[in-house]
Design an enzyme around this catalytic site. Sequence first.
Site, PDB file in Angstrom:
ATOM      1  N   TYR A  24       0.944  -1.183   0.081  1.00 39.19           N
ATOM      2  CA  TYR A  24      -0.209  -0.330   0.029  1.00 39.19           C
ATOM      3  C   TYR A  24       0.848   1.191  -0.163  1.00 39.19           C
ATOM      4  O   TYR A  24       0.637   1.815   0.581  1.00 39.19           O
ATOM      5  CB  TYR A  24      -0.351   0.053   1.192  1.00 39.19           C
ATOM      6  CG  TYR A  24      -2.283   0.610   0.786  1.00 39.19           C
ATOM      7  CD1 TYR A  24      -3.464   0.800  -0.069  1.00 39.19           C
ATOM      8  CD2 TYR A  24      -2.288   2.472   2.119  1.00 39.19           C
ATOM      9  CE1 TYR A  24      -3.822   1.662   0.017  1.00 39.19           C
ATOM     10  CE2 TYR A  24      -3.317   2.673   1.593  1.00 39.19           C
ATOM     11  CZ  TYR A  24      -4.366   2.447   0.536  1.00 39.19           C
ATOM     12  OH  TYR A  24      -5.605   3.284   1.027  1.00 39.19           O
ATOM     13  N   GLY A  25       1.724   1.145  -1.346  1.00 41.22           N
ATOM     14  CA  GLY A  25       2.390   2.757  -1.284  1.00 41.22           C
ATOM     15  C   GLY A  25       2.466   3.342  -2.423  1.00 41.22           C
ATOM     16  O   GLY A  25       0.556   3.139  -2.508  1.00 41.22           O
ATOM     17  N   HIS A 106       4.683  -3.678 -12.869  1.00 45.73           N
ATOM     18  CA  HIS A 106       6.539  -4.286 -13.503  1.00 45.73           C
ATOM     19  C   HIS A 106       6.780  -4.899 -13.534  1.00 45.73           C
ATOM     20  O   HIS A 106       6.702  -6.476 -12.561  1.00 45.73           O
ATOM     21  CB  HIS A 106       7.486  -2.579 -12.616  1.00 45.73           C
ATOM     22  CG  HIS A 106       8.532  -2.047 -12.915  1.00 45.73           C
ATOM     23  ND1 HIS A 106       8.657  -2.720 -14.031  1.00 45.73           N
ATOM     24  CD2 HIS A 106      10.275  -2.785 -12.676  1.00 45.73           C
ATOM     25  CE1 HIS A 106      10.595  -1.762 -14.285  1.00 45.73           C
ATOM     26  NE2 HIS A 106      10.889  -2.447 -13.460  1.00 45.73           N
ATOM     27  N   GLU A 229      12.324  26.228 -12.731  1.00 50.79           N
ATOM     28  CA  GLU A 229      12.113  26.540 -14.006  1.00 50.79           C
ATOM     29  C   GLU A 229      11.295  25.253 -15.170  1.00 50.79           C
ATOM     30  O   GLU A 229      11.034  25.126 -15.843  1.00 50.79           O
ATOM     31  CB  GLU A 229      12.345  27.060 -15.452  1.00 50.79           C
ATOM     32  CG  GLU A 229      12.429  28.687 -14.849  1.00 50.79           C
ATOM     33  CD  GLU A 229      12.970  29.639 -15.842  1.00 50.79           C
ATOM     34  OE1 GLU A 229      12.439  29.281 -16.505  1.00 50.79           O
ATOM     35  OE2 GLU A 229      13.783  30.353 -16.012  1.00 50.79           O
TER      36      GLU A 229
END
Length: 328
Positions: A24-25, A106, A229
């Site tokens: 649960y990350g 992944h 920026e």
Amino acid sequence: MQMYSESDVDTSCLADSQITILGYGSQGRAHALNLKDSGFNVVVGLRKSGASWAKAEADGLVVMEPNDSVKTAKIVMFLTPDMVQKSLYESVVDDIDTGATLMFAHGFAVHYKQIEARSDLNVALIAPKGPGGLVRRQYEEGHGVPCLVAVDQDASGDALKIALAYSAGIGGARAGVIETTFAEETETDLFGEQAVLCGGATELIVAGFETLVEAGYQPEVAYYEVMHELKLIVDLLHEGGLRKMHKFISDTAAWGDMISGPRVVDESSRAAMKGILTDIQDGTFARNWIAENQNGMPEFKRKMQADLDHPIEKVGADLRSHMDWLED
Ligand code: NAD
Ligand code: MG
């Protein structure tokens, strides 16, 4: 290229089925909440001793120990860190129901053969192309983060259909789901984060900052220029590619971009990128990273501390404290 959108997906294959999210990350929280809001039956599997348990419960989710959480699951999604997926799989495999689908965000553990799944199980991948916070936020706004889908083992014959239904549940199908393989997802994902997104971009920023500061310019001015920026440029690229960036920057900036960019990223940088890709493809990177984990991550911790101690971090924290609307 095969791309699926919401109209290609039939979620009825998951009706009344339990989906278990292990971890649960960043990704785990986003997937669990999105699936629940999409009407699916979600259980989160966590260690009772871990810090995430209370958080998942406070978010209104059903939480169980990993072994209990997988028993009646039709899908078991592995959203723990890649390096603990092998041991977690080994500790829960005997409790996983016959014919269930193992899923990943992944492909590392499967592609590098850390996990070789039981032959009755499906093995599939839904990889969102964005961090977990964005997967949740985009879903809440009625949008979605695009995903990749792959099937490594199709025991039931409908692994692709199940994976696509999952992608619709997290909102990914709204943006499009591209079919790939575990090898392509794993190798391109590792390359992207190493050469461009994380490794390449931060090294470029720090080198630019150091060049300006060493030449006697104020660190605060250098920070605004090379770190602050960057977001404006990345937003333009994200929304409309090179064309949109060129439309909004000055002609002077565009000319400087075109004549100076290739001096920074030159043939030697391209050769370095090829070397990084070779290490990923032949397993060198994976072997070294697994060994680093087994050794208690001494190099990881040392390099991380060096990043956090860099002068750009001190200057940045001071300047950002004047912009209290920025989220830490
Ligand atoms: P994370 O580090 O944010 O969260 C890991 C979670 O796993 C935590 O809740 C932790 O408590 C839990 N956990 C750790 N060990 C456990 C164990 N033994 N048993 C049960 N739970 C355990 O992880 P993350 O960044 O969300 O990554 C999860 C997966 O998603 C990885 O495969 C990663 O490659 C993939 N992914 C991540 C991102 C990203 O933006 N973070 C993007 C795409 C894919
Ligand atoms: Mg990635």
